[in-house]
Design an enzyme around this catalytic site. Structure first.
Site, PDB file in Angstrom:
ATOM      1  N   GLU A 330       0.770  -1.144  -0.007  1.00  0.00           N
ATOM      2  CA  GLU A 330      -0.012   0.024  -0.080  1.00  0.00           C
ATOM      3  C   GLU A 330       0.671   1.475   0.067  1.00  0.00           C
ATOM      4  O   GLU A 330      -0.028   2.367  -0.163  1.00  0.00           O
ATOM      5  CB  GLU A 330      -0.865   0.031   1.289  1.00  0.00           C
ATOM      6  N   LYS A 439      -1.585  -7.015  24.892  1.00  0.00           N
ATOM      7  CA  LYS A 439      -2.229  -6.138  25.750  1.00  0.00           C
ATOM      8  C   LYS A 439      -2.311  -6.776  27.074  1.00  0.00           C
ATOM      9  O   LYS A 439      -3.409  -7.426  27.384  1.00  0.00           O
ATOM     10  CB  LYS A 439      -3.622  -5.607  25.133  1.00  0.00           C
ATOM     11  N   TRP A 444       1.378  -2.323  26.218  1.00  0.00           N
ATOM     12  CA  TRP A 444       1.387  -3.252  25.225  1.00  0.00           C
ATOM     13  C   TRP A 444       3.074  -4.042  25.284  1.00  0.00           C
ATOM     14  O   TRP A 444       3.681  -3.396  25.679  1.00  0.00           O
ATOM     15  CB  TRP A 444       1.462  -2.320  23.778  1.00  0.00           C
TER      16      TRP A 444
HETATM   17  P1  ADP Z   1       3.479  -9.455   2.061  1.00  0.00           P
HETATM   18  O1  ADP Z   1       2.804  -9.927   3.229  1.00  0.00           O
HETATM   19  O2  ADP Z   1       3.235  -9.960   0.909  1.00  0.00           O
HETATM   20  O3  ADP Z   1       4.979  -9.289   2.311  1.00  0.00           O
HETATM   21  P2  ADP Z   1       3.626  -6.404   2.200  1.00  0.00           P
HETATM   22  O4  ADP Z   1       4.855  -6.537   1.438  1.00  0.00           O
HETATM   23  O5  ADP Z   1       2.680  -5.450   1.805  1.00  0.00           O
HETATM   24  O6  ADP Z   1       2.957  -8.009   1.949  1.00  0.00           O
HETATM   25  O7  ADP Z   1       4.025  -6.511   3.764  1.00  0.00           O
HETATM   26  C1  ADP Z   1       3.962  -5.559   4.357  1.00  0.00           C
HETATM   27  C2  ADP Z   1       4.399  -5.856   5.859  1.00  0.00           C
HETATM   28  O8  ADP Z   1       5.501  -6.325   6.156  1.00  0.00           O
HETATM   29  C3  ADP Z   1       4.541  -4.556   6.838  1.00  0.00           C
HETATM   30  O9  ADP Z   1       3.213  -3.846   7.296  1.00  0.00           O
HETATM   31  C4  ADP Z   1       5.280  -5.136   7.918  1.00  0.00           C
HETATM   32  O10 ADP Z   1       4.479  -5.689   8.874  1.00  0.00           O
HETATM   33  C5  ADP Z   1       6.416  -5.909   7.262  1.00  0.00           C
HETATM   34  N1  ADP Z   1       7.660  -5.426   7.017  1.00  0.00           N
HETATM   35  C6  ADP Z   1       7.998  -4.874   5.837  1.00  0.00           C
HETATM   36  N2  ADP Z   1       9.382  -4.571   5.983  1.00  0.00           N
HETATM   37  C7  ADP Z   1       9.765  -4.873   7.251  1.00  0.00           C
HETATM   38  C8  ADP Z   1      10.683  -4.623   8.043  1.00  0.00           C
HETATM   39  N3  ADP Z   1      11.905  -4.028   7.559  1.00  0.00           N
HETATM   40  N4  ADP Z   1      11.010  -4.984   9.267  1.00  0.00           N
HETATM   41  C9  ADP Z   1       9.674  -5.337   9.886  1.00  0.00           C
HETATM   42  N5  ADP Z   1       8.432  -5.724   9.339  1.00  0.00           N
HETATM   43  C10 ADP Z   1       8.528  -5.299   7.981  1.00  0.00           C
END
Ligand code: ADP
Length: 542
Positions: A330, A439, A444
């Protein structure tokens, strides 16, 4: 009063026009799906993208139509993106790692009219085509010589298909807010939702992605996107790299450690990008072979949190700078990159590594805040954590066909579903997913912190922490462990290992050992399924 500057809509084909004109001879190198290395340049990619555009029109594709791709990173896939968007049609990248039912769902939801697919996926599509009534024709991304015998509807090899037209074609012009690309989120809950990029959002995002404190790409670089174009808009690299004139190296279907190492070295790659799993594979390969990295300068790591050991080894052992990045489908997808600004430039050793574990800072064009459940702004103190929200010209305001309702809050911020801290210098650090945070008594607890700590235990292969109902505290953490083969760590053992490394009230109330954990199509732990399985679990403290 309006300004008196020219009207020059931000359309994607302007990127390949620029690369094809100003960097015409700069190489685009691919490992083909057929196996051989393939060498071309931006001038030729542009010429062939014009043919794709002309050929699509001949097949009746018009403004707003969806054309799907199911393909690895190669020069052909790159050409199709520019060809599709050059007539105002929409590229829809289908992720082959989704479950079959999800692939059928998203292609029908998108109403894809043509599918351009790699040889790899011909058997899959032969199986699914009867459930895909909107697809009129399947174009196999290969030449006549490699075209298999296939029952796919109106199947044609790509080279024959574009060979039927010449490149004498003018890109179409339209409003820069016209839809350009579509990518479905992987849908850990419910059906995948369609994110719809515009020409304007992709162009603006590519410009900011290339900035010095972001990926810092220049025409001297050779950039290899290992991250597939079908994962989160290919991290925008199909646009940001040609825009800067850097050379492109495309790894095709082989993403294992040995193959990635070979292409990094033989094609003299200077900058690359992928999820942590790919880099764990590369490092394991280097361990086994004693190999080195002689040309690589920067590696972008994101998609999930980058393990500390990966950053440490790239930087200290191989002299490669790690850029930890965060984003999501997104957000086009880059939201933050962890490059070291002046504020932290004096740090060394473990203190520097602590900062590098953060997901980083936003570029111009991403406004980022953390808020509490009542939508109040939280302080940038590096300690307080809250819901991470973003807004900007390359961030979703809705999903395709309105699925999921309005994702924005009253101030126009998109809720990322992540929980994070932001420090005084603007460095963001993810502490959890909002739905996974525990929670306890109104406070948190980060499940990710506990998991990271638990996997540091020598007998632990994988760990998950979930909140389980508690009469007094509402929820308390339960640690679920997959032990390494032949090991059987005890609860006391594991808790003693964690003791003193976290606040006392963060300590899990109980530990269970399981043979394996459920995962999603993109390899993330399915916390929902775990919560479901342990919903009646009685904690010893309850
Ligand atoms: P998919 O589940 O297909 O990988 P996305 O790429 O849209 O879908 O996933 C995004 C999510 O991945 C983010 O909202 C976050 O939770 C996680 N994410 C992405 N990059 C990082 C990062 N560097 N560290 C931790 N979480 C991450």
């Amino acid at each position: 009063m309006l300004g008196l500057m020219q009207d020059w809509p931000l359309l994607i084909h302007k990127i390949i026009d620029h690369a094809g004109r100003e960097h015409a001879h700069r190489p685009v190198i691919s490992r083909s799906v057929e196996g051989e290395m393939h060498f071309t340049d931006y001038g030729t990619v542009r010429e062939r993208a014009l043919k794709v555009a002309k050929r699509l029109e001949k097949d009746g594709i018009r403004l707003g139509d969806r054309v799907a791709t199911l393909a690895w990173n190669t020069w052909r896939h790159l050409e199709t993106w520019y060809g599709i968007t050059g007539i105002g049609a929409i590229y829809h990248t289908v992720n082959p790692r989704l479950f079959e039912d999800q692939i059928v769902y998203i292609m029908n939801h998108a109403e894809d009219r043509i599918l351009l697919l790699d040889l790899t996926f011909v058997p899959l599509m032969e199986k699914l085509q009867d459930r895909l009534p909107t697809v009129e024709r399947f174009v196999v991304l290969t030449d006549d010589a490699h075209m298999p015998e296939t029952k796919l509807r109106n199947a044609v090899p790509y080279e024959t298909w574009i060979g039927e037209v010449d490149s004498d074609f003018a890109w179409h012009s339209f409003d820069e807010n016209t839809a350009a690309g579509m990518c479905y989120t992987s849908g850990t809950t419910g059906n995948p939702k369609g994110v719809l990029y515009s020409h304007r959002s992709n162009v603006i995002h590519a410009m900011t992605a290339a900035l010095p404190d972001m990926l810092g790409v220049t025409s001297k670089d050779r950039v290899m996107p290992v991250v597939p174009l079908f994962h989160a808009n290919g991290w925008s690299l199909a646009f940001s790299v040609p825009m800067t004139g850097a050379s492109l190296v495309l790894p095709g279907p082989r993403l294992d450690g040995a193959s990635v190492h070979e292409i990094l070295e033989t094609q003299k790659v200077t900058c690359t990008a992928a999820v942590p799993t790919v880099w764990l594979g590369l490092l394991a390969h280097l361990d086994k072979t004693g190999g080195t990295l002689t040309t690589l300068k920067r590696v972008v790591i994101g998609g999930s949190a980058c393990p500390r050991a990966v950053t440490e080894r790239f930087e200290r052992q191989f002299g490669v700078e790690v850029l930890h990045a965060w984003g999501m489908t997104e957000t086009s997808p880059l939201g933050t990159v962890c490059s070291i600004t002046d504020d932290y430039a004096h740090l060394e050793g473990e203190a520097l590594l602590d900062i590098k574990m953060k997901q980083g800072r936003t570029p111009f064009g991403v406004e980022m805040v953390i808020k509490d459940d009542a939508d109040r702004l939280l302080p940038r103190d590096g300690k307080t954590f809250g819901r991470l929200k973003v807004r900007g010209p390359a961030i979703s305001r809705a999903y395709f066909r309105g699925e999921g309702g309005n994702p924005l809050d009253a101030e126009g911020y998109f809720d990322t579903g992540d929980v994070a801290t932001i420090d005084e210098f603007g460095y963001m650090q993810i502490t959890d997913r909002a739905k996974d945070v525990i929670k306890s008594g109104g406070e948190w607890i980060s499940s990710i912190d506990l998991e990271n700590l638990a996997v540091g235990h020598p007998d632990v292969a994988e760990a998950a922490v979930i909140g389980v109902a508690h009469p007094k505290w509402d929820e308390r953490p339960l640690l679920i462990i997959v032990p390494k083969a032949g090991k059987e760590p005890t609860k006391e053992d594991l808790l003693a290992f964690m003791q003193g490394k976290i606040a006392k009230w963060w300590m899990p109330d109980d530990v269970v050992l399981v043979p394996d954990l459920p995962h999603t199509a993109t390899g993330k732990i399915q916390k929902m399924a775990l919560r479901d399985r342990f919903k009646d679990y009685r904690l010893p403290t309850a």
